[in-house]
Structure formats: structure tokens, C-alpha cells
Design an enzyme around this catalytic site. Structure first.
Site, short mmCIF file in Angstrom:
data_model
loop_
_atom_site.label_atom_id
_atom_site.label_comp_id
_atom_site.label_asym_id
_atom_site.label_seq_id
_atom_site.Cartn_x
_atom_site.Cartn_y
_atom_site.Cartn_z
N VAL A 1 0.85 -1.19 0.00
CA VAL A 1 0.00 0.00 0.00
C VAL A 1 0.89 1.24 0.00
O VAL A 1 1.81 1.35 0.81
CB VAL A 1 -0.94 0.02 1.21
CG1 VAL A 1 -1.86 1.24 1.15
CG2 VAL A 1 -1.78 -1.25 1.27
N ASP B 1 -12.44 -11.30 7.29
CA ASP B 1 -11.13 -11.05 7.90
C ASP B 1 -11.20 -9.85 8.83
O ASP B 1 -10.34 -8.98 8.80
CB ASP B 1 -10.07 -10.83 6.81
CG ASP B 1 -8.64 -10.96 7.37
OD1 ASP B 1 -8.49 -11.55 8.46
OD2 ASP B 1 -7.70 -10.47 6.72
#
Length: 762
Positions: free
Chosen positions: A27, A136
Site C-alpha cells: 500500500v 477477515d
């Protein structure tokens, strides 16, 4: 240095720095050079780009987030898939993860926990409604702004719940510390799997410990499938009972025993927030439900206990059964497997056990007597000394109350002590933000209450020297002051391109710290002309994005009732088709989601000399052509100065005609005509003549005019010698003035009935 830094994706997204590394993707922080805003860029790692399974999951993430639009979910702006690179452009969050916050705080208060969990559940509720399961949920995937706003991110392994098939990679993907039992087993998961993970997070937030922990991830997954965690209140007794029940129900092993939806869980949390003393009765403490359940501390500390096994005959127990007893919570005795230790002579064992009964009972009786003596002595001491007993007072709720006011009203019973003073944007200066004794808690007179007091909103002044300054330098200067910054392009014939024209709020203004300041940046002198499009029907975000891309300046929208859904544009300050140029200001009207309907009071104030008994009829014509009539109450102006009547309706152009009727003579006259707008509760008067209407129906009282009074004519004095008699005396004028009845009235008078009887009847 990372080779991706400095690259421009599709000539638009410039990568500036690496901010995170995940299992599947890296990221980066970047800049959208077209919209001039910061973004987060997720790029799939090269080693996975050629793996069809990972590529599928990466694309699933982009598809999942693309259909989600919620304040508590990270927004996705763009996606790109090519043979060389796969990326997602997302909202950049300037904050920390919930994991970092938990590590810093160790144990969260139940108020903070509820504040965060409600936002997470609402985000999941939105996703579940779209058919998407996160799978998740963990603190690492929850971002938090400085103001406490939560953003759920990384739907990296989310999949559409309506898809029925599953592959090997569907099994046990989520983080093992928060994984649901069915996910650990590799079974098909649904929304209830996310609820379990939320429960596991709540457990950690309230206790400072994970439900299960071990150095071996496989062991943790097995514990989630079979072991029972230590009940939260055993670790932290400060946790309210109702909140513990919510955690336990969310973490039930069997999905059928859990909350069946986030809506159910939110409803329980809302009920708990209304009454922190509430208990839901999911797990009986004293056998109220007819069984023999009772509280007891679980033997597990998060690790498997080899000396305790579940009875295979009874089946696998639920979390509540194991924690609180009941028919399912049966443990097999922890006996040694060597049967040679057992003695066949049962009679001797029975005799030995019986011989211990008397001493044990004797000891128990002695202990009870000692405890009773101590208890009675303490009561007598309290009575003699006049000491207040714990429980004589209940602690009030001082949140939001002025500190000096609290001290003056309760200082005789409570000793107030300021623990700290902090800035707060939500609580006025001098008011109490927090107290260390919870409201409703029993306390003794003279107990010390530590409170946190607000210093008010922390403010800063926008520098007055930003005009003509380079936009990036101005942004940096504002950031040092603790202010956020948003850039908007603006045409100018005087300011150099790239420099600041003005700010919003204005330079020199005092604003709250962490506020967002808009910098209007010059695009130069060229101003392109174009025909304005129709923005109605778009979301406010879509309309703003398109308008700013065209070079328009979008002002703060006006939010109001409309038949459109919430957030949809239903009007604009400039009509579609108008020729405008870049830099033109435009304002959108946005639906609040509230329908423009309700009741508007119509008030008529009477003339001062109105008199009689009246009624007003309102003839209503709705936008769809339907009509109805609303009649006011009967009123007498000599008693009341006005009358108000509620007109119910819907729409923005409802016409109303008001007609006045005099009940004494049945005369009627129109008072006026009006247009009602139920969107803003506004009344527009088209015509109105209240005084003329009352005159027309003879409803104005007029004082009668009296005839002039003339002095009486006196008879002339009689002469001494009477005149000679005459046969026919001449006719003399009357010596008396005509009576009042004979005198013609100089002004017309309205004849009124006797209203005393009407008043009595009314």
C-alpha cells in the site's frame, strides 16, 4: 528505494511513499494529480500477479468495495488491471489502526468499546445487505481518525455470500486470533462469521487479552473450534453484565446460537446504551429459567487443558453452557487411566468418607458463626458512629454539567476533585467530560469523585499571509497549525497559477483545531465557457466530482426535505443549459431523506374591533390536484385576538384559499390565498385582506351615533291683559323638540344580535 515510488499510474496517480506491506499487496500513499487530493494505492505484489487464485481474490476485493458506499467503509475511487500491474485507488486515511490504539490503551472502557463496535457493525450491516462477507475482521483492518470515526478496510478476502461454491483457499483464511469456528474448520461462511470476529474483538478491547492465544497459529484455530474462553468479567469485573452477554452471544461456537444479523446485535447494544444496567437473560445466573445453571470460572486461561474433557455422550457444549453450567456443561472426571488404583472394597471407602462428614460440618458452622458476629459488629459500629452506609446515595450523572454548578448542588455529599482539564469540541468549557465513579453507583457521603473538565474547543487562527502564496507551502503551514487542507481549483486573472487566491473560512478567522480549510488555487487567466448540465438525480459526491472537474466551484450544499433518497441532488442554483465559465460558483440542493410533508399552522389575526362568532374554511388544493377542506374552530374576536389552524399536506406548492363565515348572519367572504411549501414549512401569501373580509360579513363593531340634543322651547310670558279671543287660533310650531326615535340617524348602524346568549352557548 522502492522502484514504484515516483511512478504515475495511468498518467494520473503519482506514487509518493510506501505506507504498508500486506500479504498480497503493498500500500502506497499517492496524489491524484487531476483532483489534487491524496489517495491510497494498493498494488498487487509481482509474485502473486501471475497466480490466478490470488489475482481472483485481488479483483474480488475491488468488486466488493466498489458496490459499497458507507461512512464507515474506506471508499474506492478507481481500479486498474493490466498485464503489468494491478492496483486499487482508495480513500487515504490519516489515522491509526484499531490494533495500534488497543496496544496503546491496553484495556478500553466499555463506552469507547461500544462507540467503536457500533460503527464496525453498521459498516458490516451495509456490506451484508449487499451480499458481501468480510471474512477477515480484525483490529489491523480497522482504521481510526483522531475524532474516533471508524473505517473498515481490506475486503481482500471478501466474497459474495450468494456464491455457493468454495475452494481450498476459502478455508481458514482470516486472522486466527479472530477466526470463527466454521471458518477454521473450512466450512462455508456467512455474515455470522463476521459477527463472531466482532465478538472476539470486543473481548480483547474490554479485557486487554485475546480470547485464545498461543505461539502456534494452528493451536489457536483449534481453540476457536473447541475451547471455551475465560469469561470477560473474570478478567475485568468492571465490564457490565449486559455487555458481557452481548460478547458471549456473538462468540457462540454454533452459528445458530449467535446473533443472526448485525441488526440484532446493534439492537442489543442500543438497548444496553440506553440502560447500562440491563441484562438480556441469554445466560441464567440463578436458575431462573428452570434449570440448575450457575456462574463458575472457566478452567481455561486461553490454553487447552489436558485434564478436562467434554463428555462425548452429551455432544459439544456451547460457550454459554460451558461458562454457566447447564445440562451440556458436563466435564468428565480427571481420573488417572490406571484402573488398578481403584479399590473394589466400596464399603470401606464409603465408611471413610462418612467419617469426615461431622468434622467438616462442624467447621462450616463455626465459620458461619464467626462471619455473622463480624457482620453484626460492623452494623452496630456504623449505627453508633452515625456513619453513612454504602448504598445510601446513588452517584448522579455529571456528564455535560457545569463543574461549579455540580459542586454547589452536590458538594455537601460529594468531594469533587479535578483530575485533568482537556480540550473538547463536543463539551462546553467548564463542563464535566468524564467521572471515575459511574452514574448510578452506590457511594458514601464524602467520597471523592475525580472528574475531567472541558477546556472548550481548541482553536487556531488561519494565517492572514496565505494570499498569493504557493499552494503547497500554504498547505504545509496550515498542517503545522493542526489544520487539514483541501485544494480547489479556481480561475483568476490576477493570481499566478498554482498560488492561493483565498481561503474558506477567510484568512484571519479563528477555527477549531483539526478543522478543514479550503484553499482556492489559481488555474490562471483562461476561463473556458460551456453549457451547464443537469445534476439532479446524482449523488452529491458524484455531482461535486463532475462539477469540480468542469472547473466549477461547489459551495456548501443546502440539505432539505425531498422526494428523492437521502444524498441525492434535487436542485441546483444555476438552471441546466445556462452558459457558464470555469470558476463559476454553484450550490446544490440535496435531499435529507425526509419527505416534504407535515403540518403547517395558518394563523389569522383579527382586527381590533371585530365582533361576533366566526369560522374559517381553508380550501386546500394539493400538487396532484386532489382537494380537501380544513375548518377552524369557532372563535369570537372579542375574546381571542387570533386563531391558528393546522393544515396537513405534502409537497412544495400546495394552494390554500381561506374563507371567513359569520355564524350570526351566515355571510361569507374570502380572506386570502396562499401557497404552502411543506419542504421548508414556508407560507407564501398571494393575496390577503383580513379587515375587508370582516367588514364584508358585518363583523366589525360600529359605535351608534346619538341625535343632537336641543334645548326645550320656552313658552312666552303671558301679558297682563289677555288678548281678545279669536275664533280660529293660528297654528303654532311645536313647543317640544322631536323625540330621539323621530330624529333620522346621521350614520348607518350595523344591527347586532344579542351575543350574550351566543357566548353562553359557546
Amino acid at each position: 528505494m522502492d522502484k514504484n515510488i515516483g511512478k504515475k499510474l495511468d498518467g494520473r496517480y503519482e506514487i509518493t511513499e510506501l505506507i504498508g506491506v500486506g500479504g498480497m499487496a503493498d500500500v502506497y500513499k499517492g496524489v491524484d494529480i487531476i483532483d489534487n487530493k491524496q489517495v491510497a494505492i494498493k498494488i498487487l505484489k509481482k509474485e502473486y500477479a501471475e497466480n490466478e487464485e490470488f489475482l481472483r481474490r485481488f479483483r474480488n476485493e475491488s468488486k466488493a468495495i466498489a458496490v459499497l458506499s458507507h461512512p464507515n467503509i474506506v471508499r474506492i475511487y478507481d481500479v486498474g488491471f493490466s498485464e503489468k500491474i494491478q492496483y486499487i485507488i482508495m480513500e487515504y486515511i490519516d489515522g491509526i489502526t484499531l490494533k495500534e490504539y488497543i496496544e496503546e490503551e491496553q484495556v478500553l472502557t466499555w463506552k469507547d468499546t461500544v462507540h467503536f463496535i457500533i460503527q464496525i457493525l453498521r459498516a458490516l450491516q451495509h456490506a451484508h445487505d449487499k451480499g458481501i462477507v468480510h471474512r477477515d475482521i480484525k483490529p489491523q483492518n480497522i482504521m481510526m481518525f483522531t475524532d474516533g470515526t471508524i473505517k473498515v478496510m481490506d475486503f481482500g478476502i471478501a466474497k459474495f455470500a450468494r456464491d455457493e461454491g468454495k475452494t481450498a483457499t476459502d478455508q481458514a483464511i482470516g486472522s486466527v486470533h479472530y477466526i470463527s469456528p466454521e471458518q477454521a474448520k473450512g466450512d462455508v461462511t456467512d455474515a455470522k462469521s463476521d459477527i463472531y470476529s466482532v465478538g472476539a474483538m470486543m473481548y480483547e478491547m474490554l479485557t486487554g487479552k485475546k480470547p485464545f492465544d498461543s505461539d502456534n497459529p494452528v493451536s489457536i484455530a483449534v481453540m476457536h473450534m473447541h475451547d471455551i474462553p475465560v469469561r470477560p468479567r473474570t478478567i475485568n469485573p468492571e465490564i457490565p453484565c449486559g455487555l458481557e452477554e452481548i460478547v458471549l452471544r456473538a462468540m457462540e461456537k454454533d452459528p445458530a446460537d449467535r446473533y443472526q444479523s448485525t441488526t440484532e446485535m446493534i439492537a442489543d447494544i442500543d438497548a444496553f446504551k440506553e440502560n447500562p444496567e440491563i441484562t438480556f437473560g441469554y445466560y441464567s445466573e440463578n436458575g431462573d429459567d428452570g434449570d440448575n445453571t450457575k456462574f463458575f470460572d472457566a478452567v481455561s486461561d486461553g490454553q487447552s487443558d489436558e485434564n478436562h474433557e467434554y463428555s462425548s455422550e452429551e455432544g459439544e457444549p456451547s460457550a454459554a453452557d460451558m461458562l454457566y453450567g447447564g445440562e451440556k456443561a458436563q466435564y468428565a472426571p480427571a481420573y488417572d487411566d490406571d484402573e488398578a488404583d481403584y479399590d473394589d472394597d466400596d464399603d470401606e471407602e464409603e465408611e471413610e468418607r462418612s467419617s469426615l462428614v461431622v468434622p467438616v460440618l462442624t467447621a462450616a458452622v463455626v465459620v458461619v458463626i464467626i462471619v455473622a458476629v463480624i457482620f453484626v459488629a460492623s452494623l452496630v459500629k456504623g449505627f453508633i458512629t452515625g456513619d453513612d452506609r454504602k448504598g445510601d446515595f446513588k452517584m448522579p450523572d455529571f456528564h455535560g454539567i457545569d463543574y461549579n454548578t455540580a459542586v454547589s448542588e452536590y458538594g455537601n455529599n460529594i468531594k469533587f476533585q479535578i483530575k485533568e482539564e482537556i480540550y473538547s469540541a463536543d463539551v462546553d468549557s467548564g463542563c464535566i467530560i468524564d467521572q471515575d465513579i459511574e452514574p448510578g453507583t452506590a457511594f458514601k457521603k464524602g467520597d471523592v469523585l475525580n472528574v475531567t473538565v472541558s477546556r472548550g474547543m481548541e482553536t487556531v487562527v488561519i494565517p492572514s499571509n496565505l494570499a498569493n502564496m504557493n499552494a503547497e507551502l500554504a498547505r504545509a503551514q496550515l498542517k503545522e497549525l493542526g489544520l487539514n487542507c483541501e485544494l480547489k481549483n479556481y480561475s483568476s486573472s490576477e493570481v499566478e497559477e498554482g498560488n492561493v487566491i483565498k481561503t474558506e473560512p477567510e484568512m484571519g478567522s479563528e477555527v477549531a483545531k483539526n478543522s478543514t480549510i479550503i484553499l482556492y488555487v489559481s488555474m490562471g487567466v483562461d476561463r473556458e465557457q460551456f453549457e451547464l448540465e443537469d445534476f439532479t438525480g446524482k449523488t452529491i459526491d458524484e455531482a461535486t466530482t463532475v462539477a469540480e472537474y468542469m472547473g466549477l466551484i461547489v459551495l456548501e450544499p443546502e440539505v432539505g426535505p425531498s422526494y428523492e433518497e437521502e444524498g441525492i441532488v434535487f436542485g441546483q442554483s444555476i438552471e441546466p443549459g445556462t452558459t457558464v465559465e470555469t470558476g463559476t460558483e454553484i450550490r446544490f440542493q440535496v435531499s435529507s431523506g425526509v419527505l416534504p410533508e407535515g403540518e403547517i399552522p395558518m394563523k389569522i389575526t383579527f382586527p381590533a374591533n371585530a365582533y361576533g362568532r366566526f369560522v374559517i374554511d381553508y380550501f386546500v388544493t394539493n400538487e396532484d390536484g386532489s382537494r380537501n377542506t380544513v375548518t377552524s374552530q369557532i372563535f369570537m374576536p372579542q375574546v381571542d385576538s387570533s386563531v391558528s389552524t393546522l393544515i396537513a399536506g405534502a409537497g412544495q406548492k400546495v394552494t390554500v384559499k381561506a374563507v371567513l363565515s359569520n355564524l350570526n348572519n351566515n355571510k361569507s367572504c374570502t380572506i386570502g390565498e396562499y401557497v404552502l411549501n411543506f419542504a421548508d414549512n414556508n407560507v407564501k401569501t398571494l393575496s390577503e385582506d383580513i379587515n375587508g373580509a370582516f367588514l364584508s360579513v358585518d363583523g366589525i363593531y360600529v359605535e351608534p351615533t346619538e341625535a343632537p340634543t336641543e334645548p326645550p322651547t320656552q313658552a312666552p310670558p303671558q301679558p297682563t291683559n289677555p288678548p281678545a279671543p279669536v275664533t280660529d287660533p293660528p297654528t303654532q310650531p311645536p313647543t317640544q323638540a322631536p323625540t330621539e326615535a323621530q330624529t333620522p340617524s346621521q350614520n348607518p348602524v350595523v344591527t347586532l344580535p344579542n351575543h350574550d346568549q351566543d357566548n353562553e352557548a359557546a
